[in-house]
Scaffold this motif. Sequence first.
Motif, PDB file in Angstrom:
ATOM      1  N   THR A   3       3.119 -14.176  -1.508  1.00  0.00           N
ATOM      2  CA  THR A   3       1.844 -12.938  -2.249  1.00  0.00           C
ATOM      3  C   THR A   3       2.299 -12.048  -3.295  1.00  0.00           C
ATOM      4  O   THR A   3       1.633 -10.798  -3.366  1.00  0.00           O
ATOM      5  N   GLU A   4       3.448 -12.495  -3.544  1.00  0.00           N
ATOM      6  CA  GLU A   4       4.621 -11.691  -4.886  1.00  0.00           C
ATOM      7  C   GLU A   4       3.917 -11.682  -6.558  1.00  0.00           C
ATOM      8  O   GLU A   4       3.752 -12.450  -6.678  1.00  0.00           O
ATOM      9  N   GLN A   5       3.890 -10.551  -6.736  1.00  0.00           N
ATOM     10  CA  GLN A   5       2.959 -11.239  -8.317  1.00  0.00           C
ATOM     11  C   GLN A   5       3.669 -10.170  -8.780  1.00  0.00           C
ATOM     12  O   GLN A   5       4.619  -9.209  -8.992  1.00  0.00           O
ATOM     13  N   PRO A   6       3.409 -10.329 -10.302  1.00  0.00           N
ATOM     14  CA  PRO A   6       4.119  -9.558 -11.250  1.00  0.00           C
ATOM     15  C   PRO A   6       3.876  -8.525 -11.541  1.00  0.00           C
ATOM     16  O   PRO A   6       2.569  -7.840 -11.001  1.00  0.00           O
ATOM     17  N   ALA A   7       5.125  -7.608 -12.586  1.00  0.00           N
ATOM     18  CA  ALA A   7       4.655  -6.519 -12.248  1.00  0.00           C
ATOM     19  C   ALA A   7       3.131  -5.903 -12.972  1.00  0.00           C
ATOM     20  O   ALA A   7       3.103  -6.661 -14.275  1.00  0.00           O
ATOM     21  N   GLY A   8       2.970  -5.230 -12.855  1.00  0.00           N
ATOM     22  CA  GLY A   8       1.416  -4.303 -13.339  1.00  0.00           C
ATOM     23  C   GLY A   8       0.151  -5.012 -13.386  1.00  0.00           C
ATOM     24  O   GLY A   8      -0.935  -5.165 -13.752  1.00  0.00           O
ATOM     25  N   THR A   9       0.588  -6.196 -11.817  1.00  0.00           N
ATOM     26  CA  THR A   9      -1.264  -6.563 -11.472  1.00  0.00           C
ATOM     27  C   THR A   9      -1.420  -6.675 -10.295  1.00  0.00           C
ATOM     28  O   THR A   9      -0.241  -6.315  -9.521  1.00  0.00           O
ATOM     29  N   GLU A  10      -2.411  -6.237 -10.381  1.00  0.00           N
ATOM     30  CA  GLU A  10      -2.809  -5.885  -9.167  1.00  0.00           C
ATOM     31  C   GLU A  10      -3.126  -6.614  -7.656  1.00  0.00           C
ATOM     32  O   GLU A  10      -3.655  -7.734  -7.951  1.00  0.00           O
ATOM     33  N   LEU A  11      -2.409  -6.279  -6.262  1.00  0.00           N
ATOM     34  CA  LEU A  11      -2.998  -6.842  -5.178  1.00  0.00           C
ATOM     35  C   LEU A  11      -3.991  -7.491  -5.066  1.00  0.00           C
ATOM     36  O   LEU A  11      -4.554  -6.362  -4.637  1.00  0.00           O
ATOM     37  N   PRO A  12      -4.043  -8.697  -4.532  1.00  0.00           N
ATOM     38  CA  PRO A  12      -5.596  -8.530  -3.609  1.00  0.00           C
ATOM     39  C   PRO A  12      -5.628  -7.958  -2.030  1.00  0.00           C
ATOM     40  O   PRO A  12      -4.605  -7.776  -1.361  1.00  0.00           O
TER      41      PRO A  12
END
Length: 262
Positions: A3-12
């Motif tokens: 579930t890791e996301q790139p910086a600046g994106t919102e986690l579901p």
Amino acid sequence: MSTEQPAGTELPMVKAEQVCKSFGRHQVLRGINLEVMPREVMCIIGPSGSGKSTFLRCINHLDKVSAGRLWVDGDLVGYREHGGKLHELRESEVARRRRDIGMVFQRFNLFPHRTAAENVMEAPMTVRRDSRSDAREQAGELLERVGLGDKLDHYPAELSGGQQQRVAIARALAMRPKLMLFDEPTSALDPELVGDVLAVMRQLAEDGMTMIVVTHEMGFAREAGDSLVFMDDGVVVETGKPRDVITAPRHERTQTFLSKVL
């Protein structure tokens, strides 16, 4: 963790990855993949037995997934991952995480021997250890929010079905959840009582509550939903914007279902 996301994106807020659930030899969920973003209202429709309620119950680990993975706000539901393997959490840890998820069922499940206020006060006092006075103050505010500010000291038997369901919503909100799950919350109500419950849910949506709503109320799905999912036989058949799915369904199975309910 996936579930890791790139910086600046919102986690579901909710992420389902190939979620399966079987009861014995009966497979109810067959590889569900879904994402619900924070502040999103996702409505799920489909025939009875399609797996809608089971999927909701898996989200807060009332039912354990048989395969696949579920995350709520970045945390695996019911498990922790170590060394590439899943390890089931202790029940106390499951219960602690479940505090962040409010659930409203078809049946209201209120304590019949406690007033509306006392039903709302119960969880904050026993789980969060709030004082009775603080819990009572919050109960008053929440019951006012759902249009029952004058019913604090009424017992469930003195309330209509719609009023009892609104008490149940206030009770779920009392734990200050980050996610609300609604399992056909109006299906047990007389038709004239449905509107008040849906009005409360619309207000929650407008207030930014993340919600997953299993429902047969197409008007609510069209007006309050951000996304609409059609499930059948344990799979997601179609998903999209509510107005698009309702007015121009792409899948023949969706078309057949909607032709019978609209």
